[in-house]
Design a protein around this motif. Structure first.
Motif, PDB file in Angstrom:
ATOM      1  N   GLU A  15       0.799  -1.221   0.000  1.00 29.85           N
ATOM      2  CA  GLU A  15       0.000   0.000   0.000  1.00 29.85           C
ATOM      3  C   GLU A  15       0.836   1.278   0.000  1.00 29.85           C
ATOM      4  O   GLU A  15       0.419   2.282  -0.560  1.00 29.85           O
ATOM      5  N   ARG A  16       1.988   1.265   0.640  1.00 30.93           N
ATOM      6  CA  ARG A  16       2.772   2.484   0.782  1.00 30.93           C
ATOM      7  C   ARG A  16       3.983   2.450  -0.141  1.00 30.93           C
ATOM      8  O   ARG A  16       4.750   1.495  -0.125  1.00 30.93           O
ATOM      9  N   TRP A  17       4.125   3.527  -0.937  1.00 25.66           N
ATOM     10  CA  TRP A  17       5.241   3.650  -1.871  1.00 25.66           C
ATOM     11  C   TRP A  17       6.206   4.717  -1.383  1.00 25.66           C
ATOM     12  O   TRP A  17       5.790   5.813  -0.995  1.00 25.66           O
ATOM     13  N   THR A  18       7.508   4.405  -1.422  1.00 24.92           N
ATOM     14  CA  THR A  18       8.561   5.357  -1.060  1.00 24.92           C
ATOM     15  C   THR A  18       9.305   5.764  -2.322  1.00 24.92           C
ATOM     16  O   THR A  18       9.934   4.914  -2.972  1.00 24.92           O
ATOM     17  N   PRO A  19       9.246   7.049  -2.722  1.00 22.80           N
ATOM     18  CA  PRO A  19       9.953   7.478  -3.937  1.00 22.80           C
ATOM     19  C   PRO A  19      11.444   7.647  -3.675  1.00 22.80           C
ATOM     20  O   PRO A  19      11.881   7.948  -2.559  1.00 22.80           O
ATOM     21  N   PHE A  20      12.236   7.452  -4.724  1.00 23.49           N
ATOM     22  CA  PHE A  20      13.680   7.653  -4.677  1.00 23.49           C
ATOM     23  C   PHE A  20      14.091   8.539  -5.846  1.00 23.49           C
ATOM     24  O   PHE A  20      13.487   8.491  -6.920  1.00 23.49           O
ATOM     25  N   PHE A  21      15.154   9.334  -5.615  1.00 18.58           N
ATOM     26  CA  PHE A  21      15.618  10.297  -6.610  1.00 18.58           C
ATOM     27  C   PHE A  21      17.124  10.175  -6.788  1.00 18.58           C
ATOM     28  O   PHE A  21      17.844   9.857  -5.837  1.00 18.58           O
ATOM     29  N   ARG A  22      17.578  10.443  -8.010  1.00 20.63           N
ATOM     30  CA  ARG A  22      19.013  10.411  -8.282  1.00 20.63           C
ATOM     31  C   ARG A  22      19.749  11.328  -7.298  1.00 20.63           C
ATOM     32  O   ARG A  22      19.323  12.454  -7.043  1.00 20.63           O
ATOM     33  N   THR A  23      20.855  10.828  -6.749  1.00 24.94           N
ATOM     34  CA  THR A  23      21.633  11.628  -5.811  1.00 24.94           C
ATOM     35  C   THR A  23      22.099  12.912  -6.485  1.00 24.94           C
ATOM     36  O   THR A  23      22.668  12.865  -7.582  1.00 24.94           O
ATOM     37  N   PRO A  24      21.865  14.077  -5.868  1.00 22.88           N
ATOM     38  CA  PRO A  24      22.302  15.339  -6.476  1.00 22.88           C
ATOM     39  C   PRO A  24      23.801  15.340  -6.772  1.00 22.88           C
ATOM     40  O   PRO A  24      24.605  14.801  -6.006  1.00 22.88           O
ATOM     41  N   ALA A  25      24.159  15.953  -7.890  1.00 25.81           N
ATOM     42  CA  ALA A  25      25.546  15.920  -8.360  1.00 25.81           C
ATOM     43  C   ALA A  25      26.498  16.702  -7.466  1.00 25.81           C
ATOM     44  O   ALA A  25      27.717  16.552  -7.601  1.00 25.81           O
ATOM     45  N   ASP A  26      25.982  17.544  -6.560  1.00 27.38           N
ATOM     46  CA  ASP A  26      26.874  18.297  -5.682  1.00 27.38           C
ATOM     47  C   ASP A  26      27.128  17.571  -4.363  1.00 27.38           C
ATOM     48  O   ASP A  26      27.776  18.128  -3.473  1.00 27.38           O
ATOM     49  N   LEU A  27      26.645  16.333  -4.212  1.00 28.77           N
ATOM     50  CA  LEU A  27      26.999  15.506  -3.063  1.00 28.77           C
ATOM     51  C   LEU A  27      28.113  14.553  -3.495  1.00 28.77           C
ATOM     52  O   LEU A  27      27.937  13.762  -4.424  1.00 28.77           O
ATOM     53  N   VAL A  28      29.240  14.626  -2.832  1.00 26.80           N
ATOM     54  CA  VAL A  28      30.410  13.851  -3.244  1.00 26.80           C
ATOM     55  C   VAL A  28      31.020  13.144  -2.037  1.00 26.80           C
ATOM     56  O   VAL A  28      30.769  13.494  -0.878  1.00 26.80           O
ATOM     57  N   LEU A  64      18.565   8.772  -3.478  1.00 28.99           N
ATOM     58  CA  LEU A  64      18.147   9.238  -2.160  1.00 28.99           C
ATOM     59  C   LEU A  64      16.631   9.074  -2.034  1.00 28.99           C
ATOM     60  O   LEU A  64      15.895   9.301  -2.992  1.00 28.99           O
ATOM     61  N   SER A  65      16.176   8.715  -0.835  1.00 25.36           N
ATOM     62  CA  SER A  65      14.728   8.600  -0.605  1.00 25.36           C
ATOM     63  C   SER A  65      14.083   9.978  -0.633  1.00 25.36           C
ATOM     64  O   SER A  65      14.760  11.009  -0.509  1.00 25.36           O
ATOM     65  N   GLY A  66      12.758  10.001  -0.750  1.00 29.41           N
ATOM     66  CA  GLY A  66      12.048  11.277  -0.769  1.00 29.41           C
ATOM     67  C   GLY A  66      12.260  12.076   0.495  1.00 29.41           C
ATOM     68  O   GLY A  66      12.407  13.306   0.449  1.00 29.41           O
ATOM     69  N   SER A  67      12.289  11.422   1.661  1.00 27.13           N
ATOM     70  CA  SER A  67      12.498  12.150   2.920  1.00 27.13           C
ATOM     71  C   SER A  67      13.896  12.729   2.998  1.00 27.13           C
ATOM     72  O   SER A  67      14.091  13.851   3.493  1.00 27.13           O
ATOM     73  N   THR A  68      14.881  11.992   2.502  1.00 26.83           N
ATOM     74  CA  THR A  68      16.241  12.530   2.486  1.00 26.83           C
ATOM     75  C   THR A  68      16.348  13.700   1.517  1.00 26.83           C
ATOM     76  O   THR A  68      17.031  14.690   1.790  1.00 26.83           O
ATOM     77  N   MET A  69      15.640  13.616   0.382  1.00 32.12           N
ATOM     78  CA  MET A  69      15.661  14.726  -0.569  1.00 32.12           C
ATOM     79  C   MET A  69      15.039  15.969   0.048  1.00 32.12           C
ATOM     80  O   MET A  69      15.508  17.094  -0.193  1.00 32.12           O
TER      81      MET A  69
END
Length: 380
Positions: free
Chosen positions: A70-83, A131-136
Motif C-alpha cells: 500500500e505504501r510507496w517510497t519514492p527515490f531520486f538520483r543523488t544530487p551531483a553536488d553531493l560527493v 536518495l529517498s524522498g524524505s532525504t531529498m
C-alpha cells in the motif's frame, strides 16, 4: 481546475528500452537497455487511460512498495553536488560555489569552482545512487551539511541512500529481423535486459482537468514489445517538500535557490536552462551537471500504431543541480513556489516551478510528457 493523480507501474518482466541510438545486429553483438525516460512513462500513462492523455505527466519516479503493498517510497538520483570526501571514503559532503575571484576562465566566461567542507577547490568523486524522498526533503532544506558527514549519522539522522540501481542485468540472445519481421540468417546478438527487484516500480503524477472521467486499465505495455506492467492508483505520494520559512529566517535566504533536476531535461539551450525567459531576474552562480543522456522521443501513431518520427536527443540527466541567485528571498519564493506571482509568470509557470516541468511552453509536448521536472531548495 486541475487535480493530481499518482499511478504506480510495476513491471512484470524485464525492461528492454533503447535510448534511440542506432544498433546494427550484423556489426555489433551487444545491445544495452536503459532506464525508462519521461516519454516512456507518458506513453504508459496514455495507454492506462485507454488512449486519453492527461494535461501533464510528471515522471518517472523510481519507488519501492512496502510489504503491505500500500505504501510507496519514492527515490531520486543523488544530487551531483553531493560527493565523497575521497574515492574510498564513506564520508559525504555537499559542495558549495567558491567565492569570487576563484574560478576558471573559459570561452563561456568565468566558471566558478567548487569548495568542499575543508575549503579546497575541486569536484571530488561523486556519491551516486539514489536518495529517498524524505532525504531529498532534507537536502532541499539545506540540512545535508557542507562539512564531511557519515551517511548513517548525518544532521541528526541517517541518509536513506541506495548505492546502485535496484535492478539485475539479464543477458538475452536475440535474432535480428528484416522489414517483414522475418529472421535474418546469422544476425544473432546479445541484449542486456534490466529486471527490477521485488516490490520496485515507477510512479507518475498525472495532472487532469475538470470533467476527467477516463477509466484506468489494470495493465499496459511497458518496457519493450510483449512486456506488461501492472497499473494502480496510489495515495500518500508527493514530491519532496520545498523549503519553508523558519521562525527566524526565509525560505530561500538572500534569494539563493538550488534547482534540482528530477527527470531528464530537454532545454532549447542544451545544458543551460532558459533562465532569461523562465526565471527573469535570476543569475546562474554555478552548476553541477552530469554527462548528457541520450533519449528517444516520438510522435505517437494513430489508434495504437507504432510511434512515428522518432528522434534522438541529448538531455540534461536527472540529479543535475543549478545554483541561482535572485534579488532577495521574496523574489526567489515567488518564482519557486508561486507566492504572489505576477500574471505573466503565473501564465507560464503555473503556481511555481517546484515539482513541475520547467523551461518550455505549457502545451509543449516535451513539457507535458514530463521532461525537466525540477525541485527547488536552498544552498549556502
Amino acid at each position: 481546475m486541475r487535480a493530481s493523480v499518482w499511478l504506480a507501474f510495476t513491471p512484470q518482466d524485464t525492461l528492454f528500452i533503447r535510448d534511440g541510438r542506432a544498433f546494427d545486429a550484423g556489426v555489433e553483438n551487444a545491445a544495452q537497455a536503459v532506464w525508462p525516460t519521461p516519454s516512456t512513462i507518458a506513453g504508459a500513462v496514455t495507454a492506462a487511460f485507454g488512449g486519453r492523455e492527461p494535461c501533464e505527466v510528471r515522471g518517472p519516479v523510481l519507488a519501492r512498495c512496502d510489504s503491505t503493498g500500500e505504501r510507496w517510497t519514492p527515490f531520486f538520483r543523488t544530487p551531483a553536488d553531493l560527493v565523497r570526501r575521497e574515492e574510498t571514503s564513506e564520508e559525504v559532503l555537499r559542495l558549495s560555489p567558491a567565492p569570487a575571484p576563484v574560478g576558471v576562465t573559459t570561452d563561456l566566461g568565468t566558471v566558478p569552482q567548487w569548495l568542499d567542507g575543508a575549503g579546497l577547490a575541486g569536484m571530488g568523486p561523486q556519491w551516486g545512487g539514489w536518495l529517498s524522498g524524505s532525504t531529498m526533503t532534507r537536502y532541499l532544506a539545506g540540512n545535508v551539511a557542507v562539512e564531511p558527514v557519515h551517511p548513517k549519522d548525518a544532521s541528526g539522522g541517517s541518509l536513506v541512500h541506495l548505492e546502485a540501481d535496484p535492478v539485475d542485468v539479464e543477458p538475452h540472445v536475440g535474432l535480428a529481423r528484416g522489414a517483414e519481421r522475418t529472421a535474418r540468417t546469422g544476425f544473432l546478438y546479445q541484449a542486456a535486459h534490466l529486471r527490477l527487484r521485488q516490490r520496485w516500480g515507477f510512479l507518475a503524477e498525472c495532472v487532469v482537468c475538470d470533467g476527467w472521467d477516463a477509466q484506468r486499465r489494470e495493465s499496459v505495455p511497458f518496457g519493450g514489445r510483449g512486456r506488461l506492467a501492472w497499473v494502480e492508483q496510489v495515495s500518500g505520494v508527493n514530491w519532496p517538500q520545498a523549503p519553508s520559512a523558519s521562525v527566524d529566517g526565509d525560505a530561500y535566504p538572500d534569494g539563493r535557490v538550488a534547482v534540482y533536476v528530477a527527470t531528464p531535461a530537454l532545454w532549447p539551450e542544451g545544458w543551460m536552462p532558459p533562465l532569461r525567459t523562465w526565471a527573469p531576474g535570476s543569475e546562474l552562480v554555478a552548476a553541477a551537471v552530469g554527462d548528457a543522456q541520450p533519449v528517444a522521443t516520438a510522435t505517437p501513431g494513430e489508434r495504437g500504431a507504432r510511434p512515428m518520427n522518432r528522434m534522438l536527443r541529448w538531455a540534461v540527466p536527472a540529479g543535475s543541480v543549478y545554483f541561482l541567485k535572485f534579488a532577495d528571498s521574496d523574489h526567489a519564493t515567488t518564482w519557486a513556489q508561486g507566492k504572489q506571482a505576477q500574471a505573466e509568470r503565473q501564465e507560464r509557470c503555473g503556481t511555481g516551478v517546484h515539482g513541475t516541468a520547467f523551461g518550455r511552453d505549457p502545451k509543449d509536448r516535451l513539457r507535458t510528457a514530463g521532461f525537466g521536472v525540477v525541485l527547488t531548495g536552498v544552498w549556502k
